[in-house]
Write a protein that holds these residues in place. Structure first.
Motif: not given
Lengths: 301, 170
Positions: A141-142, B29-40, B42
């Motif tokens: 993810x970014x 830190x780069x692993x996705x949690x698939x939560x809306x908006x979390x990526x930006x 994190x």
């Protein structure tokens, strides 16, 4: 004598080495700072070396990213299943109604398809090139506040190439900007560096979908006289040959205040699975000038 | 008294624990949690690890290591390469210079120190990103990111303290 000489040589080396080591320690910090700034400048100039380094590192770490993202994906799947169970009844009713509507549409579509086939054969119409789809999972993810990108667990070995369009079940997500052997990076349509040629489905007005790091990218270069209104669908135009035409992108949110923004169909902030379109790009014919030149080369006077 | 080969290898392995943990946090830190908006927004787990080791064991986290971890972070997250390498390098240098003042102090002092570091790092990242993109960027996501990073710090710090006690306190 030899021992004495060795001892003297050793002590003189250490005498010289100590200040050099000290100097190296002092300057290594400055050197690293300059290297970081240099890398930023090279990245700004789209250096191939920096891109290659990025691809190698991403490729190297993508199996680990895939491994660590599994628990989150499992939890996310379980939550979604629970949500589906909760609204099972209402969803069933909605789907039944939709099914009835779609059956009517299916009849219309079949009729139109046969008409279309016969008209195309009459006009010797050249169809758009077919595209192949490659499914992949988002493993990275970014984590940046100013970046909208993602890493997928598919690369050149799966047929992924730079520039290919990436879609979800709902619509366009972005395009591939870097590819490794087993991973690739997607630049989402919401990223500030993303530009996608689109058109408004009803009015056929062309524009460029420009990302702005928010969830609502804007339509740039839309004709002033464009008759667009809220709720109009926006699809890819296919201009430039990068994206296949007709991919659903989003709907127009507001068209009144000068800036036209759209709401993407794809849920870009929680991507899990995507499809990469292996699209046969259209090669533009040579320009008139180059044709004349090539003719001249073939048959000189 | 001579040390055996296995003891020496164990010592070398222990010396690399801070780098290994920081790289692990960078991957997380780069692993996705698939939560809306979390990526930006994190949490920057790598920054917490850099700060912690710069306070307690700067000898085991060299400037070169901080630079390399920053580059890995940039490549995985997708930020322009060099930004976090520079920020991590500066954080490591500044904190290790004043790290002695934070050692042995109550946790709240360490946390307050991190608040300053996190806010400064966020400001630096924002300024460099604006210059790099040559356009104004909305600073709100990085403010949220800094807030989340500061909020998560006590939990991550507990994990780091535990790791240090288990692996380096011999």
């Amino acid at each position: 004598m030899a021992r004495k000489l060795n001892f003297r040589t050793g002590s003189s080396i250490s005498r010289f080495a100590a200040p050099i080591k000290l100097l190296a320690h002092r300057f290594i910090f400055l050197f690293l700072i300059l290297t970081a700034i240099g890398t930023m400048l090279l990245a700004r100039a789209d250096s191939i070396a920096v891109e290659k380094a990025s691809v190698i590192v991403t490729d190297l770490f993508s199996p680990l990213l895939g491994f660590f993202s599994r628990p989150a994906a499992t939890i996310n799947g379980a939550v979604q299943k629970f949500e589906d169970l909760v609204r099972l009844h209402s969803e069933n009713e909605r789907l039944k109604a939709e099914n009835r509507r779609l059956k009517d549409w299916q009849m219309v579509a079949r009729d139109l398809a046969s008409q279309n086939r016969s008209l195309r054969s009459l006009m010797a119409f050249t169809a758009d090139p077919k595209s192949r789809q490659i499914s992949a999972r988002v493993v990275g993810d970014s984590g940046g506040a100013f970046v909208r990108s993602a890493i997928i667990n598919a690369g050149t070995r799966d047929g992924i190439e730079k520039g290919q369009a990436v879609i979800t079940g709902d619509g366009l997500a972005g395009r591939i900007i870097a590819v490794g052997l087993q991973s690739a990076r997607i630049l989402l349509v919401t990223d500030i560096n993303s530009r996608v040629p689109v058109l408004v489905e009803t009015s056929r007005d062309r524009a460029i979908l420009a990302g702005n790091n928010s969830g609502q990218p804007k339509l740039a270069f839309l004709p002033v006289i464009a008759a667009v209104k809220e709720g109009d669908r926006v699809v890819t135009s296919g201009h430039g040959g990068v994206f296949p035409p007709g991919l659903p992108v989003g709907t127009i949110l507001n068209a009144g205040d000068g800036t036209v923004r759209i709401a993407p169909f794809a849920q870009l902030d929680r991507l899990e699975f995507v499809r990469v379109l292996s699209y046969e790009k259209i090669v533009p014919p040579p320009t008139t000038g180059s044709r004349i030149l090539s003719k001249r080369n073939v048959s000189p006077p | 008294m001579t040390t055996s080969l296995s003891q020496r290898l164990e010592k070398i392995a222990r010396d690399y624990v801070p780098i290994a943990i920081t790289v692990f946090f960078t991957i997380l830190s780069a692993t996705p949690l698939y939560l809306p908006g979390y990526g930006m927004i994190a949490a920057n787990l790598a920054l917490m690890a850099i700060y912690y080791w710069a306070v307690y064991r700067p000898d085991l986290l060299s400037p070169l290591a901080a630079f390399c971890i920053g580059m890995i972070y940039d490549f995985l997250v997708g930020t322009p390469p060099g930004i976090n390498a520079l920020v991590f390098l500066l954080v490591r240098a500044l904190v290790s210079r004043r790290g002695g003042a934070l050692q042995g102090k109550p946790f709240i002092t360490l946390w307050l120190g991190f608040v300053g570091v996190s806010l400064s790092a966020s400001l630096a990242t924002w300024v460099i990103s604006v210059i790099w993109h040559l356009t104004f960027l909305n600073p709100l996501p990085i403010v949220f990111q800094a807030g989340l990073t500061i909020g998560v710090f006590p939990f991550v710090c507990w994990l780091l303290v535990w790791t240090q006690h288990k692996t380096l306190s011999v």
